[in-house]
Design an enzyme around this catalytic site. Sequence first.
Site, PDB file in Angstrom:
ATOM      1  N   SER A 124      -3.216   6.663   5.537  1.00  0.00           N
ATOM      2  CA  SER A 124      -2.602   5.796   6.487  1.00  0.00           C
ATOM      3  C   SER A 124      -3.548   5.095   7.403  1.00  0.00           C
ATOM      4  CB  SER A 124      -1.331   6.311   6.885  1.00  0.00           C
ATOM      5  OG  SER A 124      -0.888   5.407   7.860  1.00  0.00           O
ATOM      6  N   SER A 172       0.735   3.673   2.359  1.00  0.00           N
ATOM      7  CA  SER A 172       0.828   4.396   3.669  1.00  0.00           C
ATOM      8  C   SER A 172       2.247   4.969   4.082  1.00  0.00           C
ATOM      9  CB  SER A 172       0.019   3.492   4.521  1.00  0.00           C
ATOM     10  OG  SER A 172       1.022   2.478   4.852  1.00  0.00           O
ATOM     11  N   LYS A 194       4.924   0.634   9.743  1.00  0.00           N
ATOM     12  CA  LYS A 194       4.566   2.138   9.825  1.00  0.00           C
ATOM     13  C   LYS A 194       5.988   2.527  10.745  1.00  0.00           C
ATOM     14  CE  LYS A 194       0.256   1.866   8.948  1.00  0.00           C
ATOM     15  NZ  LYS A 194      -0.290   2.269   7.591  1.00  0.00           N
ATOM     16  N   SER A 200       0.836  -1.205  -0.080  1.00  0.00           N
ATOM     17  CA  SER A 200      -0.062   0.035   0.022  1.00  0.00           C
ATOM     18  C   SER A 200       0.731   1.368   0.015  1.00  0.00           C
ATOM     19  CB  SER A 200      -0.863   0.031   1.222  1.00  0.00           C
ATOM     20  OG  SER A 200      -0.083   0.344   2.376  1.00  0.00           O
TER      21      SER A 200
END
Length: 255
Positions: free
Chosen positions: A213, A70, A125, A68
């Site tokens: 995100s 994010s 993250k 993704s």
Amino acid sequence: MNFELILVLATLVSGVIVGIDKLYFRGAREGAQGREPLLVEYARSFFPVLLVVLLLRSFVAEPFRIPSSSMMPTLEVGDFILVNKFAYGVRLPVVRTKMVPLGEPRRGDVVVFKYPQNPDVDYIKRIIGLPGDRVRYKNKQLFINDQPVSLAADGVYPGDGPQGRMLGAQLFKEDLLGVNHAILQRLEASGPEGEVVVPEGHYFVMGDNRDNSNDSRYWGFVPEANLVGRAMLIWMHFDGEAMRLDFSRLGTGIH
């Protein structure tokens, strides 16, 4: 599919087959000049390979693919990365019990972790808040322990991939109390705001693509036990839309 569990079981089963054959059957078979059973032959061939892969993947480094956007612009969709599995301690595979503590996560680390709401899914993250930190996010400004995190405008993002993913987003250089990295913002977008105190044994994480995100702002904190490791470097990039390899990102460190 829990690949780690499958790998552990495959290694265990092949090892048991080889061990039982060596203890009880190989001597008699060799004396009679009998042929090795096909199952034993396969187990003997695969066991050392499976064992090496298991040890490397569990205790040294594990590959992941970024699915993704994010973490853009730091990580792009299609990046293949290596994750340092011993950065925060050596854990047993599957059960994830920490055997040897080797280090603690630091603010700014890019980490892979088991998603707290579904531990079968891996997320990646950046650690923003450490245990005990007061984290506030308001009007796209991040505060840590009441100290504003400095942002410096760095132009407009040119977009990624054939479809120009995140084209027109604003680029910023963020100084996360000594950790400098790039983030993306869409100035017209809005998201959750508020202030939290990070509990002991947990971490507050956010994606570098701040307006795209799914992170701690939505679902809370990451328990220390959910940490898989620290992202180290990009070892390959495959653009699925253009169906091409991008060698320019090969070996890029993740900061």
